[in-house]
Design a protein around this motif. Structure first.
Motif, PDB file in Angstrom:
ATOM      1  N   VAL A 101       0.817  -1.207   0.000  1.00  0.00           N
ATOM      2  CA  VAL A 101       0.000   0.000   0.000  1.00  0.00           C
ATOM      3  C   VAL A 101       0.851   1.257   0.000  1.00  0.00           C
ATOM      4  O   VAL A 101       0.566   2.218  -0.711  1.00  0.00           O
ATOM      5  CB  VAL A 101      -0.949  -0.002   1.223  1.00  0.00           C
ATOM      6  N   VAL A 102       1.912   1.259   0.791  1.00  0.00           N
ATOM      7  CA  VAL A 102       2.759   2.447   0.925  1.00  0.00           C
ATOM      8  C   VAL A 102       3.761   2.564  -0.220  1.00  0.00           C
ATOM      9  O   VAL A 102       4.011   3.657  -0.737  1.00  0.00           O
ATOM     10  CB  VAL A 102       3.505   2.408   2.278  1.00  0.00           C
ATOM     11  N   GLY A 103       4.322   1.425  -0.619  1.00  0.00           N
ATOM     12  CA  GLY A 103       5.450   1.441  -1.533  1.00  0.00           C
ATOM     13  C   GLY A 103       5.215   1.906  -2.954  1.00  0.00           C
ATOM     14  O   GLY A 103       6.067   2.602  -3.522  1.00  0.00           O
ATOM     15  N   PRO A 104       4.085   1.565  -3.590  1.00  0.00           N
ATOM     16  CA  PRO A 104       3.940   1.902  -5.013  1.00  0.00           C
ATOM     17  C   PRO A 104       4.034   3.393  -5.328  1.00  0.00           C
ATOM     18  O   PRO A 104       4.539   3.771  -6.378  1.00  0.00           O
ATOM     19  CB  PRO A 104       2.550   1.348  -5.354  1.00  0.00           C
ATOM     20  N   ASP A 105       3.537   4.239  -4.443  1.00  0.00           N
ATOM     21  CA  ASP A 105       3.564   5.693  -4.697  1.00  0.00           C
ATOM     22  C   ASP A 105       3.474   6.409  -3.356  1.00  0.00           C
ATOM     23  O   ASP A 105       2.389   6.774  -2.900  1.00  0.00           O
ATOM     24  CB  ASP A 105       2.397   6.097  -5.597  1.00  0.00           C
ATOM     25  N   PRO A 106       4.619   6.642  -2.686  1.00  0.00           N
ATOM     26  CA  PRO A 106       4.583   7.248  -1.355  1.00  0.00           C
ATOM     27  C   PRO A 106       3.991   8.647  -1.339  1.00  0.00           C
ATOM     28  O   PRO A 106       3.382   9.058  -0.351  1.00  0.00           O
ATOM     29  CB  PRO A 106       6.052   7.252  -0.922  1.00  0.00           C
ATOM     30  N   GLU A 107       4.156   9.401  -2.440  1.00  0.00           N
ATOM     31  CA  GLU A 107       3.575  10.746  -2.479  1.00  0.00           C
ATOM     32  C   GLU A 107       2.049  10.666  -2.446  1.00  0.00           C
ATOM     33  O   GLU A 107       1.384  11.411  -1.728  1.00  0.00           O
ATOM     34  CB  GLU A 107       4.035  11.497  -3.726  1.00  0.00           C
ATOM     35  N   TRP A 108       1.486   9.730  -3.233  1.00  0.00           N
ATOM     36  CA  TRP A 108       0.039   9.519  -3.209  1.00  0.00           C
ATOM     37  C   TRP A 108      -0.407   9.070  -1.834  1.00  0.00           C
ATOM     38  O   TRP A 108      -1.400   9.572  -1.299  1.00  0.00           O
ATOM     39  CB  TRP A 108      -0.342   8.469  -4.252  1.00  0.00           C
ATOM     40  N   PHE A 109       0.345   8.142  -1.236  1.00  0.00           N
ATOM     41  CA  PHE A 109      -0.049   7.629   0.066  1.00  0.00           C
ATOM     42  C   PHE A 109      -0.082   8.737   1.115  1.00  0.00           C
ATOM     43  O   PHE A 109      -0.991   8.781   1.956  1.00  0.00           O
ATOM     44  CB  PHE A 109       0.906   6.526   0.524  1.00  0.00           C
ATOM     45  N   GLN A 110       0.879   9.643   1.065  1.00  0.00           N
ATOM     46  CA  GLN A 110       0.917  10.703   2.071  1.00  0.00           C
ATOM     47  C   GLN A 110      -0.253  11.663   1.939  1.00  0.00           C
ATOM     48  O   GLN A 110      -0.657  12.287   2.925  1.00  0.00           O
ATOM     49  CB  GLN A 110       2.252  11.442   1.993  1.00  0.00           C
ATOM     50  N   THR A 111      -0.815  11.777   0.737  1.00  0.00           N
ATOM     51  CA  THR A 111      -2.038  12.576   0.614  1.00  0.00           C
ATOM     52  C   THR A 111      -3.232  11.834   1.200  1.00  0.00           C
ATOM     53  O   THR A 111      -4.202  12.462   1.642  1.00  0.00           O
ATOM     54  CB  THR A 111      -2.342  12.915  -0.862  1.00  0.00           C
ATOM     55  N   MET A 112      -3.162  10.500   1.222  1.00  0.00           N
ATOM     56  CA  MET A 112      -4.250   9.705   1.774  1.00  0.00           C
ATOM     57  C   MET A 112      -4.201   9.673   3.303  1.00  0.00           C
ATOM     58  O   MET A 112      -5.242   9.659   3.967  1.00  0.00           O
ATOM     59  CB  MET A 112      -4.188   8.278   1.225  1.00  0.00           C
ATOM     60  N   VAL A 113      -3.000   9.612   3.860  1.00  0.00           N
ATOM     61  CA  VAL A 113      -2.816   9.550   5.322  1.00  0.00           C
ATOM     62  C   VAL A 113      -1.821  10.636   5.725  1.00  0.00           C
ATOM     63  O   VAL A 113      -0.668  10.357   6.047  1.00  0.00           O
ATOM     64  CB  VAL A 113      -2.329   8.157   5.774  1.00  0.00           C
ATOM     65  N   PRO A 114      -2.226  11.896   5.699  1.00  0.00           N
ATOM     66  CA  PRO A 114      -1.296  12.981   6.004  1.00  0.00           C
ATOM     67  C   PRO A 114      -0.811  12.985   7.447  1.00  0.00           C
ATOM     68  O   PRO A 114       0.212  13.617   7.759  1.00  0.00           O
ATOM     69  CB  PRO A 114      -2.120  14.244   5.700  1.00  0.00           C
ATOM     70  N   GLU A 115      -1.495  12.273   8.329  1.00  0.00           N
ATOM     71  CA  GLU A 115      -1.072  12.237   9.731  1.00  0.00           C
ATOM     72  C   GLU A 115       0.152  11.356   9.953  1.00  0.00           C
ATOM     73  O   GLU A 115       0.769  11.405  11.026  1.00  0.00           O
ATOM     74  CB  GLU A 115      -2.216  11.715  10.615  1.00  0.00           C
ATOM     75  N   ALA A 116       0.534  10.560   8.971  1.00  0.00           N
ATOM     76  CA  ALA A 116       1.709   9.701   9.116  1.00  0.00           C
ATOM     77  C   ALA A 116       2.971  10.546   9.147  1.00  0.00           C
ATOM     78  O   ALA A 116       3.252  11.286   8.204  1.00  0.00           O
ATOM     79  CB  ALA A 116       1.764   8.692   7.969  1.00  0.00           C
ATOM     80  N   ASP A 117       3.729  10.437  10.228  1.00  0.00           N
ATOM     81  CA  ASP A 117       4.977  11.198  10.339  1.00  0.00           C
ATOM     82  C   ASP A 117       6.088  10.560   9.523  1.00  0.00           C
ATOM     83  O   ASP A 117       6.965  11.251   9.003  1.00  0.00           O
ATOM     84  CB  ASP A 117       5.414  11.272  11.808  1.00  0.00           C
ATOM     85  N   GLN A 118       6.057   9.225   9.429  1.00  0.00           N
ATOM     86  CA  GLN A 118       7.063   8.506   8.654  1.00  0.00           C
ATOM     87  C   GLN A 118       6.383   7.383   7.891  1.00  0.00           C
ATOM     88  O   GLN A 118       5.434   6.765   8.397  1.00  0.00           O
ATOM     89  CB  GLN A 118       8.136   7.899   9.566  1.00  0.00           C
ATOM     90  N   VAL A 119       6.870   7.116   6.683  1.00  0.00           N
ATOM     91  CA  VAL A 119       6.380   5.982   5.912  1.00  0.00           C
ATOM     92  C   VAL A 119       7.568   5.110   5.511  1.00  0.00           C
ATOM     93  O   VAL A 119       8.652   5.611   5.200  1.00  0.00           O
ATOM     94  CB  VAL A 119       5.585   6.420   4.661  1.00  0.00           C
ATOM     95  N   VAL A 120       7.340   3.799   5.550  1.00  0.00           N
ATOM     96  CA  VAL A 120       8.380   2.818   5.226  1.00  0.00           C
ATOM     97  C   VAL A 120       7.945   2.083   3.973  1.00  0.00           C
ATOM     98  O   VAL A 120       6.875   1.479   3.937  1.00  0.00           O
ATOM     99  CB  VAL A 120       8.578   1.828   6.397  1.00  0.00           C
ATOM    100  N   LEU A 121       8.776   2.130   2.937  1.00  0.00           N
ATOM    101  CA  LEU A 121       8.362   1.636   1.634  1.00  0.00           C
ATOM    102  C   LEU A 121       8.535   0.133   1.443  1.00  0.00           C
ATOM    103  O   LEU A 121       7.772  -0.485   0.707  1.00  0.00           O
ATOM    104  CB  LEU A 121       9.131   2.371   0.528  1.00  0.00           C
TER     105      LEU A 121
END
Length: 453
Positions: A101-121
């Motif tokens: 879910v996170v890895g394919p497009d981290p920029e898209w994911f961050q718009t979906m879950v903006p509260e995430a401080d860090q994302v791991v791909l």
């Protein structure tokens, strides 16, 4: 998840899926001396889970709250949970992973879950300890071999309800067009000695009670020698009483290995047939030789039947599906019905944001398929399909249920689901009561009197 993945009925809401990837990370942290607990959201509300963490004094904490999102179907739940957590404790740090879910497009994911401080791909094992103190907003894709340690199921809140997992290998790399692991190389299986030791350790975690582990391997492909050694090792450790389950392709598990695997406890196989139509086998890139593919499937089914292994066949209605291709699959299943305990059927779905889903959608368009809603990839990461002129999305769903019911009654469904996915201790009487309380139109099995013992 807020609702079950496929069809929402009481029986689907009973199912429990152990997030063994998250448990691998929790186990590694625990082995390093950190106080760790793994809580599954299941179908409980985000509010309830947050209250559970607070009541257990696990949140807020000086350490990050780590959230695993294993499926796009879990994304709405995760979005709501993160909003609640940040609203209650703005200074809390949330780390989110889940490579599909996170890895394919981290920029898209961050718009979906903006509260995430860090994302791991990627896979988290190489960096999990560093995440406790790191301030990086995005952690680049990493890879990790199959861990050598045994998963510690005692770290799971309410672990006794879940059937355990034993990770045997990672990767696949077989190139099927619809599969997320098509380009991830297949690792060697862990040594049989290590698998047998893990079985013994996991049974100890469950106090010596009956367990049905899932042998986790995206492509379980043991040769005869490996299977023979596993049978020997489980016999040495007295583990012949442990029955287990795994998944594989029809053309990778050799029929000659099944007898030894059954002796070692193999009881259920989820078999990725997907289709018996030569046209669709080629379209899916399952094999360049459909005749050999189907011959291998027939031989494997016969071997499983002869050795008392239940087979659940996975069937995928694919882009370009027609009445003729469906008839070919149905006829093949009819010819092998005596070797099949159940069938899981569903239409193909494009998972992922536009960056990745678009590649599949373009290819499927060449087969005559089109998305139900072109905006779905961006809005949810889940794009359902009209498969062809013969099957729009609604008729594909109807055919999926009809095909499942053709080969599976209530007895078979309970045998398969009860073995791995229903809570340990869930009885047939409870199942019958839940069946009676569910809308039969939504159920993927034929409701009929139980067969004689």
């Amino acid at each position: 998840m807020l609702a079950p993945k496929k069809r929402d009925h009481l029986l689907a809401r009973r199912q429990l899926y152990l997030n063994y990837g998250a448990l691998s990370l929790a186990t590694k942290l625990n082995l390093a001396g950190h106080d760790t607990v793994l809580v599954h959201g299941e179908h409980r509300s985000p509010t309830e889970i947050l209250e559970t963490l607070r009541a257990a004094d696990k949140f807020p904490s000086k350490y990050p709250l780590m959230l695993s999102i294993p499926s796009y179907y879990a994304l709405p739940w995760a979005r709501e949970f993160c909003k609640l957590a940040k609203s209650a404790y703005p200074d809390s740090k949330i780390v989110v992973g889940g490579r599909w879910v996170v890895g394919p497009d981290p920029e898209w994911f961050q718009t979906m879950v903006p509260e995430a401080d860090q994302v791991v791909l990627g896979l988290g094992e190489p960096i999990i300890e560093s995440l406790l103190t790191s301030d990086a907003s995005v952690h680049q894709r990493s890879i990790a071999p199959t861990p050598s340690y045994t998963l510690d199921h005692l770290l799971v809140e309410g672990h006794a309800a879940y059937q355990p997992s034993i990770e045997a290998s990672r990767g696949c790399g077989m190139g099927c067009q619809f599969c997320e692991e098509r380009d991830i190389p297949l690792e060697r299986l862990r040594p049989p000695e290590a698998i047998a030791r893990s079985m013994a350790l996991v049974q100890e975690q469950y106090g010596g009670s009956e367990i049905h582990p899932y042998m986790q391997a995206s492509l379980f492909a043991p040769n005869r020698s490996w299977a023979d050694r596993l049978a020997e090792e489980t016999a040495k450790q007295g583990r012949l009483g442990i029955n287990w389950r795994t998944e594989t392709r029809v053309d990778t598990l050799r029929p000659g290995a099944v007898a030894s695997l059954a002796s070692a406890g193999l009881k259920v196989v989820d078999l990725g047939l997907e289709t018996a139509s030569p046209t669709q086998i080629l379209a899916m890139n399952k094999s360049k030789r459909p005749d050999q593919y189907l011959k291998s499937a027939s031989e494997l089914l016969s071997s499983c039947r002869d050795n008392g292994v239940m087979v659940k066949v996975n069937v995928l209605l694919y882009a370009g599906e027609t009445e003729q291709t469906l008839a070919e699959t149905r006829a093949w299943l009819d010819n092998h019905a005596e070797s099949i305990r159940g069938v899981s059927v569903g239409p193909v779905i494009a998972y992922g944001p536009p960056r990745t889903a678009g590649i599949l959608l373009d290819e499927w368009a060449e087969h005559g398929a089109r998305p139900v809603d072109p905006r779905s990839a961006f809005e949810s990461g889940i794009t359902t399909m009209h498969l062809s002129r013969d099957f729009d999305a609604a008729s594909a769903e109807r055919i999926s249920l009809e095909l499942s019911r053709r080969y599976m009654d209530a007895d078979a469904y309970f045998d398969l689901k009860g073995f791995s996915y229903y809570p340990r201790g869930y009885t047939r009487a409870q199942f019958d009561q839940d069946t009676h309380s569910s809308d039969p139109v939504t159920l993927p099995f034929e409701i009929a009197p139980r067969t004689a013992a």
